[in-house]
Each structure stands twice: as structure tokens, then as C-alpha cells.
Design a protein around this motif. Structure first.
Motif, PDB file in Angstrom:
ATOM      1  N   GLY A  98     -12.533 -10.273   2.666  1.00  9.78           N
ATOM      2  CA  GLY A  98     -12.138  -8.878   2.651  1.00  9.78           C
ATOM      3  C   GLY A  98     -10.642  -8.729   2.813  1.00  9.78           C
ATOM      4  O   GLY A  98      -9.908  -9.714   2.993  1.00  9.78           O
TER       5      GLY A  98
ATOM      6  N   LEU B  79     -15.602  -3.179   6.772  1.00 11.68           N
ATOM      7  CA  LEU B  79     -16.521  -4.297   7.004  1.00 11.68           C
ATOM      8  C   LEU B  79     -16.561  -4.724   8.464  1.00 11.68           C
ATOM      9  O   LEU B  79     -17.556  -5.309   8.913  1.00 11.68           O
ATOM     10  CB  LEU B  79     -16.119  -5.495   6.132  1.00 11.68           C
ATOM     11  CG  LEU B  79     -16.075  -5.261   4.618  1.00 11.68           C
ATOM     12  CD1 LEU B  79     -15.602  -6.532   3.909  1.00 11.68           C
ATOM     13  CD2 LEU B  79     -17.447  -4.832   4.102  1.00 11.68           C
TER      14      LEU B  79
ATOM     15  N   GLU C 125     -13.484  -3.776   2.529  1.00 12.73           N
ATOM     16  CA  GLU C 125     -13.823  -4.337   1.220  1.00 12.73           C
ATOM     17  C   GLU C 125     -12.580  -4.228   0.329  1.00 12.73           C
ATOM     18  O   GLU C 125     -11.993  -3.149   0.197  1.00 12.73           O
ATOM     19  CB  GLU C 125     -14.982  -3.546   0.617  1.00 12.73           C
ATOM     20  CG  GLU C 125     -15.685  -4.239  -0.509  1.00 12.73           C
ATOM     21  CD  GLU C 125     -16.975  -3.504  -0.857  1.00 12.73           C
ATOM     22  OE1 GLU C 125     -16.883  -2.406  -1.444  1.00 12.73           O
ATOM     23  OE2 GLU C 125     -18.060  -4.015  -0.511  1.00 12.73           O
ATOM     24  N   ASN C 126     -12.176  -5.332  -0.266  1.00 18.24           N
ATOM     25  CA  ASN C 126     -10.932  -5.355  -1.030  1.00 18.24           C
ATOM     26  C   ASN C 126     -11.085  -4.547  -2.321  1.00 18.24           C
ATOM     27  O   ASN C 126     -11.923  -4.864  -3.166  1.00 18.24           O
ATOM     28  CB  ASN C 126     -10.542  -6.796  -1.361  1.00 18.24           C
ATOM     29  CG  ASN C 126      -9.106  -6.899  -1.858  1.00 18.24           C
ATOM     30  OD1 ASN C 126      -8.546  -5.965  -2.414  1.00 18.24           O
ATOM     31  ND2 ASN C 126      -8.506  -8.060  -1.648  1.00 18.24           N
TER      32      ASN C 126
END
Length: 312
Positions: free
Chosen positions: A216, A257, A189-190
Motif C-alpha cells: 500500500g 488499510l 490503497e495505492n
């Protein structure tokens, strides 16, 4: 004409042929979304590919196309994104670098070490591959899921066969010079990162890079020669995250993710040439692009299309 192979090289080549007025069918063992192309981090940059003089020409031709496609990122999956290539001196690049607009030495604030700043195409393959397929269909081409074990199969149905099978060429041609270079990635997840960064040691199996994509932040990676394993290794994944977090600490706590593995179709040099098959059929080989298939796709497609035309 029949193009064998439905990854980025095969689809791009088929588009150039179809838009030139040829009737084109793509025979692919699996949909583009399950090819090695889908796994690519897909930053435009000549990486692990030879020969350099030809690669530079193919890459620059492709760069022009991607810059145009970046005007419609939601549709094409192509964006122009800023970032830094660490441990990359400007004088270590080929002549092609002079034609990359804005490429310059990174400032100390941008990177603590030798690096190059650039604004380059970053391609979201989950969007780009379906877009390529749609463009091919609009040009009158067809995509058929079909496993090919011998080039005689498409040669029985078309006077020209274009071989874009990547790593599959090792058995299909057969060409033992094609070898896998395994790349493992981690998608997290960014945490708010908007620029890309690479720190690649070409003499090592491990490298460090991250690319912000819509789905992401993609973290990498590895370059394991002659490794065929498609299964993500948990320890390798931990090492990838740790290396990236050493450059951007906020990555350390990012939620994972997913994991990806792709086998790059490496060769001592790209094979892009015309050859005869029995019965007067012509085969055009277009494979062996290593880690830069996306980077050179359009330049190679245009050359392959030229080779596929009937001899004068």
C-alpha cells in the motif's frame, strides 16, 4: 557473542559478526516483525540522526549495500525508487550528498518549490526483516526470544555483548539521553502513485510524505518528541491524509488499510562505542539512531563488529 535487540540494527550487526566467523546469538524481546523497525517507512535518507560527519559515512556504506540488494527486490524487499525531497536545498546537506549518484535539484515539473530529485533505496520492511533473519540463520547465527532487564544477563553467557536495544537502552544501560520520537503513519490503497515524496519541517512535529510500498501507499507523518503513546490518534490520521492529499489529490479518496505508530529511538548522537562490563566482559553499544536506523544500519554494523573484536 550475544547481540541484544532484534530490530534492523541488531539483525544487521549480527549478520556482519556471523559472516566474519563469530558465533552469534541474538536475544530479542519480540520478533523483528513487532519491533519499531517494522513500522518504518524505510526510505534511505539521513533523517533525525547525529553526528552528521559519522552519519554520512555510515549512510553511504549502507547505500552501497542497498543498491546491491535492489537487484533482488522480491527476495530482499529493497527497490530503487524515484522521488523528491521537498523543501530541501542541495547546499543544506552535508558532504555525503556529493556521493549520492544522480542527486540533483528537482525541476519545476517535478516539484513546485525547492526540492531534490533522487533515485533511492525504498525498503519494504515486511519482506526485509524476515530476509535479514534468514541471512543470519544461514550464516550460523541464532535468534532467541528473551527479555533482558540487565546487561549482566548476556554478560554471564558471552565475553562480548552488543547492545542494539534502541529505545530499550534508556532503561537497560540506563541511558536517559535516549528519548522517543513518536511517528504515526496511515497505510492506504495505492491509487497509482509510483514515486515517493517528502516535505519535512524539522522544527515541527508534523511532516508530509508518502512512500509506495507493495502493501500500500504509506502516508506520514509525525515527529512527536517524548511521546510514548503507541495508539494511533484518529484526528492525527485525518490530518496526515489531508496533508498528503494536498500534494496528490487522488490520495483523498484512497481506502484506508491500516494505521501504524513507531517510537524512534532518538539521542543527541548515536552511541557506537566499546565499554567494559564487570568480569572482563566487553559491551559494544550501537543505539540511538533516531529516524535513520535503516539508513545507517550496515555502516554502523561494520563499525560495531570492529569494536567487538578482541583488543590487540
Amino acid at each position: 557473542m550475544i547481540v541484544v535487540g532484534g530490530g534492523v540494527i541488531g539483525l544487521t550487526t549480527a549478520i556482519v559478526l556471523a559472516e566474519s566467523g563469530h558465533r552469534v546469538r541474538v536475544w530479542t524481546r519480540e520478533p523483528a516483525e513487532r519491533t519499531t523497525s517494522q513500522v518504518a517507512g524505510a526510505l534511505w535518507w539521513p533523517y533525525r540522526i547525529a553526528p552528521e560527519p559519522l552519519v554520512g559515512t555510515w549512510a553511504l556504506e549502507s547505500l552501497v549495500v542497498y543498491e546491491e540488494l535492489a537487484a533482488r527486490p522480491e527476495e530482499t524487499g529493497v527497490r530503487l525508487v524515484e522521488g523528491v525531497h521537498g523543501e530541501t536545498p542541495l547546499d543544506g546537506l552535508g558532504p555525503w550528498a556529493a556521493d549520492v549518484k544522480g542527486l540533483r535539484v528537482a525541476t519545476d515539473a517535478e516539484y513546485a518549490g525547492t526540492g531534490l530529485w533522487a533515485r533511492l533505496p525504498l525498503i519494504d520492511m515486511s519482506t526485509h526483516l524476515p530476509w535479514l533473519r534468514g541471512r543470519l540463520l544461514r550464516a550460523g547465527g541464532r535468534v532467541e526470544e528473551r527479555t533482558v532487564v540487565d546487561l549482566a544477563e548476556p554478560a554471564a553467557e558471552a565475553p562480548v555483548v552488543v547492545n542494539c536495544t534502541g529505545l530499550g537502552a534508556r532503561e537497560l544501560v540506563p541511558d536517559p539521553l535516549v528519548r522517543p520520537v513518536r511517528g504515526q503513519l496511515v497505510v492506504v490503497e495505492n491509487p497509482g502513485i509510483t514515486t515517493w515524496l517528502t516535505s519535512v519541517d524539522h522544527s515541527a512535529e508534523a511532516s508530509t510524505y508518502f512512500f509506495p510500498q507493495p502493501g500500500g501507499l504509506i502516508l506520514g507523518g509525525t515527529a512527536e518528541e517524548d511521546c510514548w503513546s503507541p495508539t494511533p490518534d484518529p484526528r492525527t490520521a485525518e490530518e496526515i491524509v489531508a496533508r498528503c492529499a494536498a500534494l496528490r489529490p487522488e490520495i483523498a479518496g484512497a481506502r484506508i488499510l491500516g494505521h501504524r505508530v513507531g517510537l524512534r529511538p532518538a539521542r543527541e548522537a548515536v552511541r557506537l562505542e566499546r565499554a567494559p562490563l564487570p568480569g572482563g566482559v566487553v559491551v559494544v553499544h550501537n543505539y540511538g539512531h533516531g529516524g535513520a536506523g535503516v539508513t545507517v544500519a550496515w555502516g554502523c554494523a561494520r563499525e560495531a563488529a570492529g569494536l567487538a573484536r578482541p583488543a590487540a
